[in-house]
Design a protein around this motif. Sequence first.
Motif, PDB file in Angstrom:
ATOM      1  N   PHE A  73       0.828  -1.199   0.000  1.00  0.00           N
ATOM      2  CA  PHE A  73       0.000   0.000   0.000  1.00  0.00           C
ATOM      3  C   PHE A  73       0.865   1.252   0.000  1.00  0.00           C
ATOM      4  O   PHE A  73       1.972   1.260   0.516  1.00  0.00           O
ATOM      5  N   GLY A  74       0.309   2.328  -0.560  1.00  0.00           N
ATOM      6  CA  GLY A  74       0.919   3.648  -0.493  1.00  0.00           C
ATOM      7  C   GLY A  74      -0.059   4.597   0.180  1.00  0.00           C
ATOM      8  O   GLY A  74      -1.271   4.457   0.027  1.00  0.00           O
ATOM      9  N   LEU A  75       0.449   5.548   0.929  1.00  0.00           N
ATOM     10  CA  LEU A  75      -0.402   6.503   1.637  1.00  0.00           C
ATOM     11  C   LEU A  75       0.019   7.910   1.263  1.00  0.00           C
ATOM     12  O   LEU A  75       1.144   8.326   1.511  1.00  0.00           O
ATOM     13  N   SER A  76      -0.894   8.644   0.618  1.00  0.00           N
ATOM     14  CA  SER A  76      -0.651  10.035   0.235  1.00  0.00           C
ATOM     15  C   SER A  76      -1.324  10.951   1.241  1.00  0.00           C
ATOM     16  O   SER A  76      -2.433  10.668   1.699  1.00  0.00           O
ATOM     17  N   LEU A  77      -0.658  12.064   1.547  1.00  0.00           N
ATOM     18  CA  LEU A  77      -1.163  13.002   2.548  1.00  0.00           C
ATOM     19  C   LEU A  77      -1.170  14.417   1.989  1.00  0.00           C
ATOM     20  O   LEU A  77      -0.234  14.818   1.303  1.00  0.00           O
ATOM     21  N   ALA A  78      -2.224  15.170   2.298  1.00  0.00           N
ATOM     22  CA  ALA A  78      -2.283  16.599   1.993  1.00  0.00           C
ATOM     23  C   ALA A  78      -2.689  17.298   3.286  1.00  0.00           C
ATOM     24  O   ALA A  78      -3.776  17.065   3.817  1.00  0.00           O
ATOM     25  N   GLY A 109      -3.382   1.026  -3.639  1.00  0.00           N
ATOM     26  CA  GLY A 109      -2.626  -0.193  -3.889  1.00  0.00           C
ATOM     27  C   GLY A 109      -1.385   0.155  -4.691  1.00  0.00           C
ATOM     28  O   GLY A 109      -1.453   0.960  -5.620  1.00  0.00           O
ATOM     29  N   MET A 110      -0.259  -0.445  -4.357  1.00  0.00           N
ATOM     30  CA  MET A 110       0.984  -0.118  -5.055  1.00  0.00           C
ATOM     31  C   MET A 110       1.063  -0.797  -6.420  1.00  0.00           C
ATOM     32  O   MET A 110       1.736  -0.294  -7.309  1.00  0.00           O
ATOM     33  N   GLU A 114      -4.597   2.011  -7.679  1.00  0.00           N
ATOM     34  CA  GLU A 114      -6.017   2.234  -7.416  1.00  0.00           C
ATOM     35  C   GLU A 114      -6.207   2.760  -5.996  1.00  0.00           C
ATOM     36  O   GLU A 114      -5.631   2.236  -5.045  1.00  0.00           O
ATOM     37  N   VAL A 115      -7.009   3.812  -5.855  1.00  0.00           N
ATOM     38  CA  VAL A 115      -7.298   4.373  -4.537  1.00  0.00           C
ATOM     39  C   VAL A 115      -8.289   3.454  -3.833  1.00  0.00           C
ATOM     40  O   VAL A 115      -9.382   3.200  -4.339  1.00  0.00           O
ATOM     41  N   LEU A 116      -7.889   2.953  -2.668  1.00  0.00           N
ATOM     42  CA  LEU A 116      -8.712   2.013  -1.918  1.00  0.00           C
ATOM     43  C   LEU A 116      -9.653   2.721  -0.948  1.00  0.00           C
ATOM     44  O   LEU A 116     -10.794   2.322  -0.786  1.00  0.00           O
ATOM     45  N   THR A 117      -9.149   3.757  -0.300  1.00  0.00           N
ATOM     46  CA  THR A 117      -9.978   4.540   0.615  1.00  0.00           C
ATOM     47  C   THR A 117      -9.372   5.925   0.775  1.00  0.00           C
ATOM     48  O   THR A 117      -8.167   6.107   0.618  1.00  0.00           O
TER      49      THR A 117
END
Length: 168
Positions: A73-78, A109-110, A114-117
């Motif tokens: 998984f990847g986690l993007s933050l703003a 998902g890496m 696809e954005v999972l949540t």
Amino acid sequence: MSSFNRRFFLLSAAALGGTSLSGCGFEPVYGTDGAASMLLNNVLVDEPKANESYLLVRELENRLGQPGGAPQFGLSLAMNLDEQGVGRTSAQVTNRYDVVGSVTYALRGMDNKEVLTTGKVSSFTSYSASGSTVSELAARDDAYERLMVILADRIVVDLQAYAVSEAA
């Protein structure tokens, strides 16, 4: 005189072990078959760009672990931060500040991106500006650090809830 015996109560609770919780449906999210165990050491958080985002990433990695190999998984933050003066003296000098922050995040998902949540969390902390310059700067830094801890906790709780809902 009370007939309540603490030792007897604690010993009997210890003897029962976890059997008293077995009927309630309680299951640790990071347990052996826990729904959120898939997140541990498996989430790559985007690189921080400023001191505040560094503090947030550090707290997230403390809770989720750092990925060892190829993360799933990847986690993007703003992040959005704002400082507001909330306390004034009779001479109209601001002596208390609120630090308000919100973070919009996206877990993806890496493999297919696809954005999972997604979600948004927010909170605030405060600090006093009535001391010396050094104490004011220390209080300000501490307020930002406390805010990042709160925001990281809320993001992790949301991710755990997502993992549990996906496992169900």
